[in-house]
Design an enzyme around this catalytic site. Structure first.
Site, PDB file in Angstrom:
ATOM      1  N   GLY A 293      23.280  10.657 139.242  1.00  0.00           N
ATOM      2  CA  GLY A 293      23.603   9.913 138.030  1.00  0.00           C
ATOM      3  C   GLY A 293      23.750   8.411 138.230  1.00  0.00           C
ATOM      4  O   GLY A 293      24.061   7.683 137.283  1.00  0.00           O
ATOM      5  N   GLN A 294      23.498   7.927 139.457  1.00  0.00           N
ATOM      6  CA  GLN A 294      23.640   6.479 139.665  1.00  0.00           C
ATOM      7  C   GLN A 294      22.560   5.744 138.861  1.00  0.00           C
ATOM      8  O   GLN A 294      21.493   6.300 138.602  1.00  0.00           O
ATOM      9  CB  GLN A 294      23.466   6.145 141.142  1.00  0.00           C
ATOM     10  CG  GLN A 294      24.595   6.654 142.000  1.00  0.00           C
ATOM     11  CD  GLN A 294      24.188   6.611 143.459  1.00  0.00           C
ATOM     12  OE1 GLN A 294      23.317   7.345 143.911  1.00  0.00           O
ATOM     13  NE2 GLN A 294      24.815   5.711 144.188  1.00  0.00           N
ATOM     14  N   LYS A 295      22.856   4.492 138.547  1.00  0.00           N
ATOM     15  CA  LYS A 295      21.962   3.733 137.664  1.00  0.00           C
ATOM     16  C   LYS A 295      20.512   3.775 138.157  1.00  0.00           C
ATOM     17  O   LYS A 295      19.579   3.986 137.383  1.00  0.00           O
ATOM     18  CB  LYS A 295      22.448   2.283 137.578  1.00  0.00           C
ATOM     19  CG  LYS A 295      22.231   1.697 136.229  1.00  0.00           C
ATOM     20  CD  LYS A 295      23.011   0.447 136.032  1.00  0.00           C
ATOM     21  CE  LYS A 295      22.965   0.090 134.557  1.00  0.00           C
ATOM     22  NZ  LYS A 295      23.927  -0.890 134.186  1.00  0.00           N
ATOM     23  N   LYS A 296      20.339   3.625 139.466  1.00  0.00           N
ATOM     24  CA  LYS A 296      18.968   3.566 139.980  1.00  0.00           C
ATOM     25  C   LYS A 296      18.253   4.929 139.890  1.00  0.00           C
ATOM     26  O   LYS A 296      17.038   5.009 139.953  1.00  0.00           O
ATOM     27  CB  LYS A 296      18.938   3.039 141.411  1.00  0.00           C
ATOM     28  CG  LYS A 296      19.688   3.875 142.417  1.00  0.00           C
ATOM     29  CD  LYS A 296      19.454   3.326 143.825  1.00  0.00           C
ATOM     30  CE  LYS A 296      20.002   4.298 144.847  1.00  0.00           C
ATOM     31  NZ  LYS A 296      21.184   4.003 145.512  1.00  0.00           N
ATOM     32  N   MET A 297      19.029   5.999 139.730  1.00  0.00           N
ATOM     33  CA  MET A 297      18.433   7.346 139.627  1.00  0.00           C
ATOM     34  C   MET A 297      18.056   7.700 138.183  1.00  0.00           C
ATOM     35  O   MET A 297      17.243   8.591 137.947  1.00  0.00           O
ATOM     36  CB  MET A 297      19.427   8.416 140.113  1.00  0.00           C
ATOM     37  CG  MET A 297      19.817   8.345 141.559  1.00  0.00           C
ATOM     38  SD  MET A 297      18.430   8.674 142.640  1.00  0.00           S
ATOM     39  CE  MET A 297      17.983  10.323 142.090  1.00  0.00           C
TER      40      MET A 297
END
Ligand code: G3D
Ligand code: MG
Length: 207
Positions: A66-70
């Site tokens: 769920g990280q922004k880059k994902m």
């Protein structure tokens, strides 16, 4: 969720999305193994199969980082998705606006049109966690979920409270056409003697 026989059965794909840190991996492993695991931020995805009763498809559950880059990778999973679970950290009010934006963005995807949604209001074990009703308003669920079968379920990935109920509700929504679920809820509320106003409140926050 128990084990029911070994014959291969139909599988339905369920996608678990939500901001990093909302508790997706924790709750998936709690549900699958009844174990509290020490998590690290998920890079890529975890995938687990959950057994259900014989009359329901088995669930292949994808927990995508769920990280922004994902987040740009989330959409690659949309096309085969039969059910969507969006996990919210009910305690972290500071990130609710970010969660709201992500949820609304996801629901605009054509390939997710009509796909049932369960919002897991996670971390209810923490003092000060927002109630499902408060989250319902803050995430503007009623408006954004119009025309979609949905439900908000309070839960805790740490204690396991509400997890089975959330997944059972997912199966129910996947199996039942939208109009039928609304009628079922109205009927149950009436038979319990709830007034029209109480009924409207539940339909507002509990679908
Ligand atoms: P993610 O997969 O959505 O990124 P994780 O989130 O499952 O990695 O969980 C992030 C942190 O939240 C973890 O703590 C985890 O223990 C905690 N957590 C998850 N669910 C709950 C819950 O229901 N209640 C509480 N109190 N905590 C929860 P750390 O400290 O390892 O970052
Ligand atoms: Mg994770």
């Amino acid at each position: 969720m128990g084990m029911y026989g070994s014959k291969p059965r139909k599988q339905a794909q369920v996608l678990i999305l939500g901001l990093d840190g909302s508790g997706k991996t924790t709750l998936l492993y709690k549900l699958k193994y009844n174990q509290s695991v020490v998590t690290v931020p998920t890079v890529g995805f975890n995938v687990e199969m959950l057994e259900t009763d014989r009359s329901s498809p088995g669930l292949t559950v994808w927990d995508v980082g769920g990280q922004k880059k994902m987040r740009p990778h989330w959409r690659h999973h949309y096309s085969d998705t039969a059910g969507l679970i969006f996990v919210v950290d009910s305690w972290d009010e500071k990130r609710l606006e970010e969660a709201r934006k992500e949820l609304h963005r996801i629901l605009r995807y054509e390939s997710l049109r009509g796909v049932p949604l369960v919002i897991l209001a996670n971390k209810q074990d923490l003092l000060g966690a927002l109630s499902p009703e408060a989250l319902c308003l803050k995430l503007d669920l009623r408006r954004v979920c119009e025309g979609r079968a949905w439900f908000i379920q309070p839960c805790s990935g740490t204690t396991g409270m509400g997890l089975e109920e959330g997944f059972r509700r997912m199966i129910y929504l996947m199996k039942t056409p939208l109009r039928q679920t609304q009628e079922d809820i109205k009927f149950k509320m009436r038979s319990k003697g709830f007034s029209f106003t109480a009924m409207k409140k539940v339909m507002l926050c509990g679908r």
